[in-house]
Write an enzyme that holds these catalytic residues in place. Structure first.
Site, PDB file in Angstrom:
ATOM      1  N   SER A  14      41.521  28.378 -42.350  1.00  0.00           N
ATOM      2  CA  SER A  14      42.845  27.903 -41.920  1.00  0.00           C
ATOM      3  C   SER A  14      43.119  26.500 -42.479  1.00  0.00           C
ATOM      4  CB  SER A  14      42.899  27.868 -40.389  1.00  0.00           C
ATOM      5  OG  SER A  14      44.171  27.448 -39.941  1.00  0.00           O
ATOM      6  N   GLY A  15      44.396  26.210 -42.665  1.00  0.00           N
ATOM      7  CA  GLY A  15      44.865  24.850 -42.932  1.00  0.00           C
ATOM      8  C   GLY A  15      44.167  24.142 -44.080  1.00  0.00           C
ATOM      9  N   ILE A  16      43.642  22.965 -43.778  1.00  0.00           N
ATOM     10  CA  ILE A  16      43.028  22.111 -44.808  1.00  0.00           C
ATOM     11  C   ILE A  16      41.780  22.793 -45.391  1.00  0.00           C
ATOM     12  CG2 ILE A  16      41.755  19.938 -45.104  1.00  0.00           C
ATOM     13  CD1 ILE A  16      43.791  18.685 -43.078  1.00  0.00           C
ATOM     14  N   ASP A  35      34.108  30.130 -40.244  1.00  0.00           N
ATOM     15  CA  ASP A  35      35.154  29.861 -39.247  1.00  0.00           C
ATOM     16  C   ASP A  35      34.846  30.631 -37.981  1.00  0.00           C
ATOM     17  OD1 ASP A  35      37.684  29.125 -38.013  1.00  0.00           O
ATOM     18  OD2 ASP A  35      38.412  28.758 -40.040  1.00  0.00           O
ATOM     19  N   ASP A  61      30.326  29.242 -35.166  1.00  0.00           N
ATOM     20  CA  ASP A  61      30.789  28.195 -34.248  1.00  0.00           C
ATOM     21  C   ASP A  61      29.967  26.946 -34.567  1.00  0.00           C
ATOM     22  OD1 ASP A  61      31.198  26.430 -32.168  1.00  0.00           O
ATOM     23  OD2 ASP A  61      31.111  27.968 -30.604  1.00  0.00           O
ATOM     24  N   TYR A 151      40.783  12.799 -29.215  1.00  0.00           N
ATOM     25  CA  TYR A 151      40.824  13.139 -30.647  1.00  0.00           C
ATOM     26  C   TYR A 151      40.504  11.899 -31.493  1.00  0.00           C
ATOM     27  CZ  TYR A 151      42.681  15.040 -35.020  1.00  0.00           C
ATOM     28  OH  TYR A 151      42.820  15.478 -36.313  1.00  0.00           O
ATOM     29  N   LYS A 155      37.284  11.151 -34.041  1.00  0.00           N
ATOM     30  CA  LYS A 155      37.431  10.861 -35.471  1.00  0.00           C
ATOM     31  C   LYS A 155      36.871   9.474 -35.813  1.00  0.00           C
ATOM     32  CE  LYS A 155      39.355  14.801 -36.539  1.00  0.00           C
ATOM     33  NZ  LYS A 155      38.699  15.755 -37.424  1.00  0.00           N
ATOM     34  N   THR A 186      49.893  22.013 -41.352  1.00  0.00           N
ATOM     35  CA  THR A 186      48.919  23.100 -41.150  1.00  0.00           C
ATOM     36  C   THR A 186      49.232  23.772 -39.807  1.00  0.00           C
ATOM     37  OG1 THR A 186      47.370  21.786 -39.842  1.00  0.00           O
ATOM     38  CG2 THR A 186      47.089  21.699 -42.242  1.00  0.00           C
TER      39      THR A 186
HETATM   40  P1  NAP Z   1      43.560  24.315 -38.410  1.00  0.00           P
HETATM   41  O1  NAP Z   1      44.533  24.951 -39.330  1.00  0.00           O
HETATM   42  O2  NAP Z   1      43.639  24.598 -36.944  1.00  0.00           O
HETATM   43  O3  NAP Z   1      42.076  24.637 -38.952  1.00  0.00           O
HETATM   44  C1  NAP Z   1      40.953  24.322 -38.205  1.00  0.00           C
HETATM   45  C2  NAP Z   1      40.015  25.506 -38.213  1.00  0.00           C
HETATM   46  O4  NAP Z   1      38.809  25.148 -37.504  1.00  0.00           O
HETATM   47  C3  NAP Z   1      40.611  26.741 -37.481  1.00  0.00           C
HETATM   48  O5  NAP Z   1      40.399  27.904 -38.242  1.00  0.00           O
HETATM   49  C4  NAP Z   1      39.799  26.765 -36.197  1.00  0.00           C
HETATM   50  O6  NAP Z   1      39.659  28.074 -35.670  1.00  0.00           O
HETATM   51  C5  NAP Z   1      38.459  26.244 -36.695  1.00  0.00           C
HETATM   52  N1  NAP Z   1      37.603  25.863 -35.598  1.00  0.00           N
HETATM   53  C6  NAP Z   1      37.934  25.333 -34.387  1.00  0.00           C
HETATM   54  N2  NAP Z   1      36.837  25.179 -33.633  1.00  0.00           N
HETATM   55  C7  NAP Z   1      35.784  25.635 -34.362  1.00  0.00           C
HETATM   56  C8  NAP Z   1      34.398  25.751 -34.104  1.00  0.00           C
HETATM   57  N3  NAP Z   1      33.854  25.403 -32.931  1.00  0.00           N
HETATM   58  N4  NAP Z   1      33.604  26.260 -35.087  1.00  0.00           N
HETATM   59  C9  NAP Z   1      34.139  26.647 -36.270  1.00  0.00           C
HETATM   60  N5  NAP Z   1      35.446  26.574 -36.561  1.00  0.00           N
HETATM   61  C10 NAP Z   1      36.256  26.069 -35.607  1.00  0.00           C
HETATM   62  O7  NAP Z   1      43.644  22.731 -38.524  1.00  0.00           O
HETATM   63  P2  NAP Z   1      43.777  21.741 -39.798  1.00  0.00           P
HETATM   64  O8  NAP Z   1      45.006  20.968 -39.573  1.00  0.00           O
HETATM   65  O9  NAP Z   1      43.520  22.436 -41.078  1.00  0.00           O
HETATM   66  O10 NAP Z   1      42.555  20.782 -39.441  1.00  0.00           O
HETATM   67  C11 NAP Z   1      41.373  20.711 -40.240  1.00  0.00           C
HETATM   68  C12 NAP Z   1      40.716  19.368 -39.990  1.00  0.00           C
HETATM   69  O11 NAP Z   1      41.615  18.339 -40.427  1.00  0.00           O
HETATM   70  C13 NAP Z   1      40.439  19.087 -38.511  1.00  0.00           C
HETATM   71  O12 NAP Z   1      39.192  18.451 -38.385  1.00  0.00           O
HETATM   72  C14 NAP Z   1      41.553  18.144 -38.113  1.00  0.00           C
HETATM   73  O13 NAP Z   1      41.193  17.304 -37.045  1.00  0.00           O
HETATM   74  C15 NAP Z   1      41.757  17.382 -39.409  1.00  0.00           C
HETATM   75  N6  NAP Z   1      43.061  16.726 -39.520  1.00  0.00           N
HETATM   76  C16 NAP Z   1      44.211  17.451 -39.516  1.00  0.00           C
HETATM   77  C17 NAP Z   1      45.428  16.777 -39.611  1.00  0.00           C
HETATM   78  C18 NAP Z   1      46.750  17.514 -39.602  1.00  0.00           C
HETATM   79  O14 NAP Z   1      47.794  16.846 -39.480  1.00  0.00           O
HETATM   80  N7  NAP Z   1      46.774  18.818 -39.776  1.00  0.00           N
HETATM   81  C19 NAP Z   1      45.466  15.382 -39.707  1.00  0.00           C
HETATM   82  C20 NAP Z   1      44.272  14.686 -39.706  1.00  0.00           C
HETATM   83  C21 NAP Z   1      43.067  15.367 -39.615  1.00  0.00           C
HETATM   84  P3  NAP Z   1      40.686  28.559 -34.516  1.00  0.00           P
HETATM   85  O15 NAP Z   1      42.058  28.513 -35.141  1.00  0.00           O
HETATM   86  O16 NAP Z   1      40.202  29.942 -34.207  1.00  0.00           O
HETATM   87  O17 NAP Z   1      40.536  27.587 -33.391  1.00  0.00           O
END
Ligand code: NAP
Length: 256
Positions: A14-16, A35, A61, A151, A155, A186
């Site tokens: 997902s996402g990033i 994932d 996990d 959060y 971080k 994302t």
């Molecule tokens: P995302 O699309 O929700 O992707 C995160 C992925 O991690 C999801 O597939 C989620 O699965 C999975 N995940 C959650 N808990 C987990 C676990 N215990 N074990 C394994 N996988 C797990 O979010 P994203 O925005 O791409 O975020 C990716 C990273 O970038 C995160 O660390 C986030 O804090 C960081 N970040 C994001 C942003 C932003 O604006 N998007 C900004 C700064 C930093 P589920 O969907 O099934 O929970």
């Protein structure tokens, strides 16, 4: 001929994380997509069928220490890791449940540690080549963004952990860096950001837009590649449209 680099990406469906998997494959490297959710892994596997030979999918996990160690033992010669698995929670500090705070630390901070340590052990067992670990942090780890006490703390912890691991593991040839994204479009941001939050970002990010996951992936690829970043370790690099650089900010130019 040297083996192709092989990169484990947590949160890779997902996402990033997903964008990073795409960039790794475009580079001609191998990826292990780890994932939590079977269905999103299956959907991503179908989309990437053409690259099946370069890919492995693992339901993992990151908080499950034994499963992570097992995964790193069984996934072949992983040369790099991206810790992108994470969750976001927005609560005012006065209303933050301790259980939620604990969960955020458990996944974002401890999960990243568990994966990084297992990867370093696996890389160490193989000897020789070293490796690169990239933690996905956040600009919320560097400033007091409201409603992000758990959060932001998770971080901020990742940033410090990145520096400690970089120092300890430099003699092993393992580089450890972090990327601190600003707001990125994302599924997580979609779920967490209300219209008011989106407007606040538009006002406070000098470039006045959300970043794209691919803009994080490009930096991740650079930090994973010893040919391009072999002397960079212990760094936290913001990809945030100027958010962390800005002081008082009043747009005076509409457009060029
Ligand atoms: P995302 O699309 O929700 O992707 C995160 C992925 O991690 C999801 O597939 C989620 O699965 C999975 N995940 C959650 N808990 C987990 C676990 N215990 N074990 C394994 N996988 C797990 O979010 P994203 O925005 O791409 O975020 C990716 C990273 O970038 C995160 O660390 C986030 O804090 C960081 N970040 C994001 C942003 C932003 O604006 N998007 C900004 C700064 C930093 P589920 O969907 O099934 O929970």
């Amino acid at each position: 001929m040297a083996e192709k680099p092989s990169i484990l990406v947590t949160g890779g469906a997902s996402g990033i994380g997903r964008a990073i998997v795409g960039a790794v494959l475009r580079q001609g490297w191998r990826a292990v997509v780890a994932d939590l959710d079977h269905d999103s892994l299956d959907r991503f596997a179908n989309e990437l069928e053409a690259h099946a030979g370069e890919l492995r999918f693992e339901r993992l996990d990151v908080t499950d220490e034994a499963a992570v160690e097992r995964c790193l033992e069984q996934c072949g010669a992983v040369t790099g890791v991206v810790n992108s698995a994470g969750i976001g929670r927005n609560y005012p500090a006065l209303e933050t449940p301790v259980a939620e705070f604990r969960r955020v630390l458990e996944i974002n901070l401890l999960g990243s540690f568990i994966v990084a340590r297992a990867a370093a052990r696996a890389i160490g067992r193989r000897g020789g080549e070293g490796g690169s670990i990239v933690n996905i942090s956040s600009i919320s780890g560097q400033s007091g963004n409201m409603n992000r006490v758990a959060y932001g703390a998770s971080k901020g912890g990742i940033d410090t952990m990145t520096r400690v691991l970089a120092t300890e593991w430099a003699p092993l040839g393992i580089r450890v860096n972090a990327i601190a994204p600003g707001p990125i479009a994302t599924p997580m941001a979609q779920a967490m950001h209300s219209d008011a939050v989106k407007a606040a970002w538009a006002r406070t990010v000098p470039m006045a837009r959300y970043g794209r996951p691919e803009e994080i992936a490009e930096l991740a690829l650079f930090l994973l590649d010893p040919g391009r970043s072999g002397y960079i370790t212990g760094q936290i690099v913001a990809v945030d449209g100027g958010f962390s650089a800005a002081g008082i900010f009043e747009p005076t130019i509409d457009r060029f």
